[in-house]
Design a protein around this motif. Structure first.
Motif, PDB file in Angstrom:
ATOM      1  N   VAL A  51       0.865  -1.176   0.000  1.00 40.03           N
ATOM      2  CA  VAL A  51       0.000   0.000   0.000  1.00 40.03           C
ATOM      3  C   VAL A  51       0.908   1.235   0.000  1.00 40.03           C
ATOM      4  N   PRO A  52       0.634   2.216  -0.863  1.00 41.05           N
ATOM      5  CA  PRO A  52       1.472   3.423  -0.897  1.00 41.05           C
ATOM      6  C   PRO A  52       1.420   4.155   0.441  1.00 41.05           C
ATOM      7  N   ALA A  53       2.539   4.764   0.786  1.00 43.87           N
ATOM      8  CA  ALA A  53       2.609   5.542   2.023  1.00 43.87           C
ATOM      9  C   ALA A  53       1.693   6.757   1.912  1.00 43.87           C
ATOM     10  N   ARG A  54       1.216   7.230   3.039  1.00 45.03           N
ATOM     11  CA  ARG A  54       0.329   8.408   3.080  1.00 45.03           C
ATOM     12  C   ARG A  54       0.987   9.598   2.377  1.00 45.03           C
ATOM     13  N   SER A  55       2.303   9.766   2.552  1.00 44.74           N
ATOM     14  CA  SER A  55       2.997  10.891   1.918  1.00 44.74           C
ATOM     15  C   SER A  55       2.962  10.786   0.394  1.00 44.74           C
ATOM     16  N   VAL A  56       3.014   9.570  -0.121  1.00 39.48           N
ATOM     17  CA  VAL A  56       2.938   9.365  -1.572  1.00 39.48           C
ATOM     18  C   VAL A  56       1.536   9.708  -2.061  1.00 39.48           C
ATOM     19  N   ILE A  57       0.526   9.239  -1.348  1.00 41.68           N
ATOM     20  CA  ILE A  57      -0.863   9.501  -1.735  1.00 41.68           C
ATOM     21  C   ILE A  57      -1.166  10.993  -1.683  1.00 41.68           C
ATOM     22  N   SER A  58      -0.716  11.670  -0.640  1.00 34.93           N
ATOM     23  CA  SER A  58      -1.031  13.095  -0.504  1.00 34.93           C
ATOM     24  C   SER A  58      -0.290  13.954  -1.533  1.00 34.93           C
ATOM     25  N   ALA A  59       0.756  13.416  -2.155  1.00 33.80           N
ATOM     26  CA  ALA A  59       1.498  14.166  -3.170  1.00 33.80           C
ATOM     27  C   ALA A  59       0.873  14.062  -4.558  1.00 33.80           C
ATOM     28  N   VAL A  60      -0.108  13.184  -4.717  1.00 31.25           N
ATOM     29  CA  VAL A  60      -0.751  13.008  -6.021  1.00 31.25           C
ATOM     30  C   VAL A  60      -1.709  14.175  -6.263  1.00 31.25           C
ATOM     31  N   PRO A  61      -1.616  14.850  -7.414  1.00 31.27           N
ATOM     32  CA  PRO A  61      -2.552  15.942  -7.718  1.00 31.27           C
ATOM     33  C   PRO A  61      -4.000  15.454  -7.697  1.00 31.27           C
TER      34      PRO A  61
END
Length: 141
Positions: A51-61
């Motif tokens: 599962v992608p890290a929260r920081s990766v998810i929040s960086a997605v436009p």
């Protein structure tokens, strides 16, 4: 082969979900059942995949998360319309919309896809599909 099977599944899904919606009296509960099953399957698959890290998810436009709106609209629309119009006619019209939208997205390079200009051949192909949609609709009326 995967995309062929996925494409073949679209009219099957339209027929199955359209039938479910007709039997339930509304496309909304049919779509809910479809999404519940799909969520259960993908949740199970996520248990075996990272599962992608929260920081990766929040960086997605934000625009990249809007696909769910189009999926919900498509499922509701095809579930509602295919029993009335017929699966073949509904899918032909969907295909026409897909060809136009994909040609515009490719031509303009929208959402960071590789640019692919709208050539005369591509435009002619889309026009021929539109003619096919008109002939298919006329044949069923």
């Amino acid at each position: 082969m995967i995309l062929f099977v996925a494409g073949a599944g679209i009219p099957l899904m339209a027929a199955l979900n359209g039938g479910l919606g007709a039997r339930l009296g509304s496309p909304i509960p049919a779509a809910f059942v479809l999404f519940l099953l799909a969520t259960t399957i993908t949740a199970g698959l996520m248990l075996t995949n990272p599962v992608p890290a929260r920081s990766v998810i929040s960086a997605v436009p934000i625009q990249y998360f809007l696909g769910g709106i189009f999926v919900a609209f498509y499922v509701l629309a095809i579930t509602w319309i295919s029993p009335k119009l017929g699966v073949g006619n509904a899918i032909f019209i969907v295909l026409f919309g897909q060809l136009i939208a994909s040609a515009v997205i490719d031509h303009c390079g929208l959402l960071n896809v590789p640019r692919s200009p709208a050539t005369l051949t591509r435009v002619t192909g889309i026009a021929l599909v539109m003619l096919g949609v008109c002939l298919a609709r006329k044949a069923s009326v």
